[in-house]
Design a protein around this motif. Sequence first.
Motif, PDB file in Angstrom:
ATOM      1  N   ASP A  67       0.824  -1.204   0.000  1.00  0.00           N
ATOM      2  CA  ASP A  67       0.000   0.000   0.000  1.00  0.00           C
ATOM      3  C   ASP A  67       0.864   1.264   0.000  1.00  0.00           C
ATOM      4  O   ASP A  67       0.570   2.229  -0.708  1.00  0.00           O
ATOM      5  CB  ASP A  67      -0.935   0.015   1.222  1.00  0.00           C
ATOM      6  N   GLU A  68       1.948   1.224   0.799  1.00  0.00           N
ATOM      7  CA  GLU A  68       2.840   2.393   0.815  1.00  0.00           C
ATOM      8  C   GLU A  68       3.526   2.554  -0.545  1.00  0.00           C
ATOM      9  O   GLU A  68       3.621   3.668  -1.073  1.00  0.00           O
ATOM     10  CB  GLU A  68       3.896   2.256   1.931  1.00  0.00           C
ATOM     11  N   ALA A  69       3.987   1.437  -1.108  1.00  0.00           N
ATOM     12  CA  ALA A  69       4.663   1.495  -2.415  1.00  0.00           C
ATOM     13  C   ALA A  69       3.725   2.084  -3.469  1.00  0.00           C
ATOM     14  O   ALA A  69       4.126   2.915  -4.285  1.00  0.00           O
ATOM     15  CB  ALA A  69       5.137   0.106  -2.827  1.00  0.00           C
ATOM     16  N   GLU A  70       2.457   1.673  -3.422  1.00  0.00           N
ATOM     17  CA  GLU A  70       1.496   2.192  -4.401  1.00  0.00           C
ATOM     18  C   GLU A  70       1.292   3.700  -4.222  1.00  0.00           C
ATOM     19  O   GLU A  70       1.311   4.463  -5.177  1.00  0.00           O
ATOM     20  CB  GLU A  70       0.157   1.463  -4.272  1.00  0.00           C
ATOM     21  N   MET A  71       1.090   4.120  -2.965  1.00  0.00           N
ATOM     22  CA  MET A  71       0.840   5.549  -2.713  1.00  0.00           C
ATOM     23  C   MET A  71       2.069   6.385  -3.057  1.00  0.00           C
ATOM     24  O   MET A  71       1.939   7.537  -3.496  1.00  0.00           O
ATOM     25  CB  MET A  71       0.409   5.741  -1.253  1.00  0.00           C
ATOM     26  N   LEU A  72       3.275   5.813  -2.859  1.00  0.00           N
ATOM     27  CA  LEU A  72       4.504   6.545  -3.200  1.00  0.00           C
ATOM     28  C   LEU A  72       4.568   6.923  -4.680  1.00  0.00           C
ATOM     29  O   LEU A  72       5.211   7.902  -5.052  1.00  0.00           O
ATOM     30  CB  LEU A  72       5.732   5.691  -2.852  1.00  0.00           C
ATOM     31  N   GLU A  73       3.861   6.167  -5.506  1.00  0.00           N
ATOM     32  CA  GLU A  73       3.833   6.510  -6.936  1.00  0.00           C
ATOM     33  C   GLU A  73       3.213   7.885  -7.166  1.00  0.00           C
ATOM     34  O   GLU A  73       3.417   8.495  -8.209  1.00  0.00           O
ATOM     35  CB  GLU A  73       3.023   5.465  -7.722  1.00  0.00           C
ATOM     36  N   GLY A  74       2.448   8.353  -6.196  1.00  0.00           N
ATOM     37  CA  GLY A  74       1.823   9.665  -6.332  1.00  0.00           C
ATOM     38  C   GLY A  74       2.687  10.808  -5.805  1.00  0.00           C
ATOM     39  O   GLY A  74       2.280  11.965  -5.850  1.00  0.00           O
ATOM     40  N   ALA A  75       3.879  10.487  -5.266  1.00  0.00           N
ATOM     41  CA  ALA A  75       4.759  11.540  -4.751  1.00  0.00           C
ATOM     42  C   ALA A  75       5.620  12.099  -5.888  1.00  0.00           C
ATOM     43  O   ALA A  75       5.704  11.515  -6.966  1.00  0.00           O
ATOM     44  CB  ALA A  75       5.639  10.993  -3.637  1.00  0.00           C
ATOM     45  N   ILE A  76       6.253  13.242  -5.613  1.00  0.00           N
ATOM     46  CA  ILE A  76       7.083  13.903  -6.620  1.00  0.00           C
ATOM     47  C   ILE A  76       8.555  13.655  -6.280  1.00  0.00           C
ATOM     48  O   ILE A  76       8.929  13.627  -5.109  1.00  0.00           O
ATOM     49  CB  ILE A  76       6.759  15.416  -6.631  1.00  0.00           C
ATOM     50  N   ASP A  77       9.414  13.480  -7.296  1.00  0.00           N
ATOM     51  CA  ASP A  77      10.852  13.235  -7.114  1.00  0.00           C
ATOM     52  C   ASP A  77      11.128  12.010  -6.236  1.00  0.00           C
ATOM     53  O   ASP A  77      11.873  12.079  -5.248  1.00  0.00           O
ATOM     54  CB  ASP A  77      11.552  14.469  -6.503  1.00  0.00           C
ATOM     55  N   VAL A  78      10.534  10.903  -6.619  1.00  0.00           N
ATOM     56  CA  VAL A  78      10.722   9.655  -5.876  1.00  0.00           C
ATOM     57  C   VAL A  78      12.070   9.027  -6.238  1.00  0.00           C
ATOM     58  O   VAL A  78      12.452   9.014  -7.399  1.00  0.00           O
ATOM     59  CB  VAL A  78       9.571   8.671  -6.187  1.00  0.00           C
TER      60      VAL A  78
ATOM     61  N   TYR B 104     -13.383  -1.461   3.386  1.00  0.00           N
ATOM     62  CA  TYR B 104     -13.908  -1.367   2.014  1.00  0.00           C
ATOM     63  C   TYR B 104     -13.662   0.036   1.439  1.00  0.00           C
ATOM     64  O   TYR B 104     -13.164   0.194   0.311  1.00  0.00           O
ATOM     65  CB  TYR B 104     -15.399  -1.709   2.091  1.00  0.00           C
ATOM     66  N   HIS B 105     -13.980   1.057   2.239  1.00  0.00           N
ATOM     67  CA  HIS B 105     -13.807   2.443   1.807  1.00  0.00           C
ATOM     68  C   HIS B 105     -12.363   2.743   1.405  1.00  0.00           C
ATOM     69  O   HIS B 105     -12.099   3.356   0.371  1.00  0.00           O
ATOM     70  CB  HIS B 105     -14.276   3.379   2.928  1.00  0.00           C
ATOM     71  N   LYS B 106     -11.412   2.290   2.224  1.00  0.00           N
ATOM     72  CA  LYS B 106      -9.990   2.560   1.940  1.00  0.00           C
ATOM     73  C   LYS B 106      -9.558   1.910   0.631  1.00  0.00           C
ATOM     74  O   LYS B 106      -8.794   2.483  -0.144  1.00  0.00           O
ATOM     75  CB  LYS B 106      -9.116   2.034   3.078  1.00  0.00           C
ATOM     76  N   GLN B 107     -10.056   0.694   0.387  1.00  0.00           N
ATOM     77  CA  GLN B 107      -9.710   0.009  -0.865  1.00  0.00           C
ATOM     78  C   GLN B 107     -10.276   0.761  -2.060  1.00  0.00           C
ATOM     79  O   GLN B 107      -9.604   0.937  -3.069  1.00  0.00           O
ATOM     80  CB  GLN B 107     -10.265  -1.416  -0.844  1.00  0.00           C
ATOM     81  N   LEU B 108     -11.528   1.224  -1.908  1.00  0.00           N
ATOM     82  CA  LEU B 108     -12.157   1.961  -2.997  1.00  0.00           C
ATOM     83  C   LEU B 108     -11.408   3.239  -3.332  1.00  0.00           C
ATOM     84  O   LEU B 108     -11.366   3.672  -4.468  1.00  0.00           O
ATOM     85  CB  LEU B 108     -13.599   2.334  -2.623  1.00  0.00           C
ATOM     86  N   ARG B 109     -10.802   3.859  -2.328  1.00  0.00           N
ATOM     87  CA  ARG B 109     -10.182   5.177  -2.530  1.00  0.00           C
ATOM     88  C   ARG B 109      -8.881   5.129  -3.311  1.00  0.00           C
ATOM     89  O   ARG B 109      -8.389   6.166  -3.762  1.00  0.00           O
ATOM     90  CB  ARG B 109      -9.907   5.824  -1.161  1.00  0.00           C
ATOM     91  N   ARG B 110      -8.294   3.922  -3.448  1.00  0.00           N
ATOM     92  CA  ARG B 110      -6.935   3.878  -3.990  1.00  0.00           C
ATOM     93  C   ARG B 110      -6.757   4.592  -5.332  1.00  0.00           C
ATOM     94  O   ARG B 110      -5.845   5.420  -5.470  1.00  0.00           O
ATOM     95  CB  ARG B 110      -6.437   2.435  -4.030  1.00  0.00           C
ATOM     96  N   PRO B 111      -7.582   4.304  -6.351  1.00  0.00           N
ATOM     97  CA  PRO B 111      -7.344   5.002  -7.625  1.00  0.00           C
ATOM     98  C   PRO B 111      -7.531   6.516  -7.526  1.00  0.00           C
ATOM     99  O   PRO B 111      -6.838   7.288  -8.194  1.00  0.00           O
ATOM    100  CB  PRO B 111      -8.379   4.387  -8.581  1.00  0.00           C
ATOM    101  N   LEU B 112      -8.441   6.933  -6.647  1.00  0.00           N
ATOM    102  CA  LEU B 112      -8.692   8.361  -6.460  1.00  0.00           C
ATOM    103  C   LEU B 112      -7.491   9.030  -5.781  1.00  0.00           C
ATOM    104  O   LEU B 112      -7.048  10.111  -6.178  1.00  0.00           O
ATOM    105  CB  LEU B 112      -9.947   8.507  -5.592  1.00  0.00           C
ATOM    106  N   ASN B 113      -6.962   8.359  -4.752  1.00  0.00           N
ATOM    107  CA  ASN B 113      -5.795   8.888  -4.043  1.00  0.00           C
ATOM    108  C   ASN B 113      -4.624   9.117  -4.990  1.00  0.00           C
ATOM    109  O   ASN B 113      -3.935  10.135  -4.913  1.00  0.00           O
ATOM    110  CB  ASN B 113      -5.350   7.933  -2.934  1.00  0.00           C
ATOM    111  N   LEU B 114      -4.407   8.157  -5.883  1.00  0.00           N
ATOM    112  CA  LEU B 114      -3.276   8.279  -6.809  1.00  0.00           C
ATOM    113  C   LEU B 114      -3.523   9.385  -7.827  1.00  0.00           C
ATOM    114  O   LEU B 114      -2.651  10.199  -8.102  1.00  0.00           O
ATOM    115  CB  LEU B 114      -3.056   6.963  -7.547  1.00  0.00           C
ATOM    116  N   ALA B 115      -4.746   9.419  -8.381  1.00  0.00           N
ATOM    117  CA  ALA B 115      -5.052  10.432  -9.403  1.00  0.00           C
ATOM    118  C   ALA B 115      -4.964  11.840  -8.830  1.00  0.00           C
ATOM    119  O   ALA B 115      -4.590  12.774  -9.526  1.00  0.00           O
ATOM    120  CB  ALA B 115      -6.441  10.186  -9.968  1.00  0.00           C
ATOM    121  N   LEU B 116      -5.283  11.987  -7.542  1.00  0.00           N
ATOM    122  CA  LEU B 116      -5.329  13.312  -6.922  1.00  0.00           C
ATOM    123  C   LEU B 116      -4.129  13.558  -6.016  1.00  0.00           C
ATOM    124  O   LEU B 116      -4.145  14.443  -5.165  1.00  0.00           O
ATOM    125  CB  LEU B 116      -6.642  13.467  -6.150  1.00  0.00           C
TER     126      LEU B 116
END
Lengths: 106, 406
Positions: A67-78, B104-116
């Motif tokens: 989950d952290e690795a995935e969210m890190l893709e949204g950071a800048i200058d990784v 469930y909510h946290k899983q659903l949010r993943r694509p939105l979190n990345l896009a935003l």
Amino acid sequence: MVRMVFVSHDNNEYPVEVAEGTTLLRAALDNGVPGMTGECGGELACATCHCYLDEGVRAKIDEPGDDEAEMLEGAIDVTADSRLGCQLRATASFDGVRIRLPASQT
Amino acid sequence: MEIQVVSKNNVPEHVPDDLVRDFNHFTFSPEDEDAHLNWARVVNNDIPLFFTPHFGGYWVINDARLLEDAFPDWELFSSAHKIGVPPTPDDVPHLLPIEADDPYHKQLRRPLNLALSPKGVIALAASAKELVAQLVDEIVVQGHCEFVHDFSLKMPMDLFLRMVNLPAEDRETLIALANTGLKAHDEAARLDAMRSMNAYLHQKVVERLESPGDDLMSAIITMDIDGRKLTIGEQVGYMTTALFGGLDTVGGMMAMTARHLARNPDHRKLLVAHPEKIPDMIEEVLRRYAISTVSRFVTRDVEFGGVQLKQGDRIMLPTPIHGIDESRWDNALEVQLDRKPTDHMAFGKGTHRCPGAILARAELRIFVEEWLKRIPDFAIDESRGGEKWETGTVLGLKSLPLHWQA
């Protein structure tokens, strides 16, 4: 207690001392360290607590989870040093460690 | 403004008489009065938590600290039973991810979190700047505009349509549906609009599933959750939320920002000379003029804010009261550019905190920068009727006529 130093992108140093188990995000916010935004408040939902850890400490702690690795893709200058401060807890491994902050979080 | 105490009609047994008020969030403030000032009188004079018998009965949080306690406590205050007052009927899909609980909510949010995310918003900000510049260039020569119709409804919708790759020519239809679906006082009209919106999105989802691209809609509707695809109801509900969230709330804050600047020439002058202070102004505007209201479902009997709540009660969490609660902020009604609030509630708090906060800030900043470059001096045009307010799930301005020297 764990002593760490946050280092801003322009090399200002912010030493902090926090209770063991405190997240790096909380440690920065509670001590007024600029550059650790934590927009979502530590829910692993925003990638604005991006920070860099040297290899020395990274060797002592767990790798980022999926989950952290995935969210890190949204950071800048990784880079290979990149982590999210909300997912890291200050333990003995962090004592004396310098945590570098990116230019994008100012 | 004072809220009347009413008789015990439609009030459950466990609600003491002295906590009951005649309050309806759709009608509590008339269109020619400042809804924030009317809220401020309520929050600064009345009890921290009261009950109103409207719409089957619901609690209203009327205190900044209680709001701060309630938002993050998603286990006590569930979103899975829908978040509207009144909640939509069962055939209307849940607005996802907001009408869902963790995990469930946290899983659903993943694509939105990345896009935003910060990285996602870099590209969107470039798009936003282009759209803002184009729209203001069109308006500036007129010397006047009705800001809500001519700008704040259009610009965020244009950006949203680009993000999800839907046709720009659908803009006016969707604006009308979103507006009615959220704002109409008549529940039947709101539901009709909501169902039309769902039908529109249903068709678009089906089409997009046949040829997904790299847009946000494709990312949302093709996501996996626990090893399965989303159902059509989940896909449509998710897209509906994305549309409401990206349109109405951002546009609403833009109108609040424009109104503040129109009424405060000193702030305008300062920001023209020091555009680097625009983010500080925006943060203060977000605090002082927050607009969104959600409700939650109480999951167990509990004492909250000194009041006994029962499982199954509905409780409303109005973010507009937070920034204007004098017990929470010094001179709460004043916008102070050096206040730099980091803990306002315009985006909520906890797991449901607005995923679009980074984008919303970027859109607001770009709007102010580009507007002030072209229209540094402007005022509310009283000859065209002045400002008109509306209240409801999202409170704000339904019209804001502005004028300037073209």
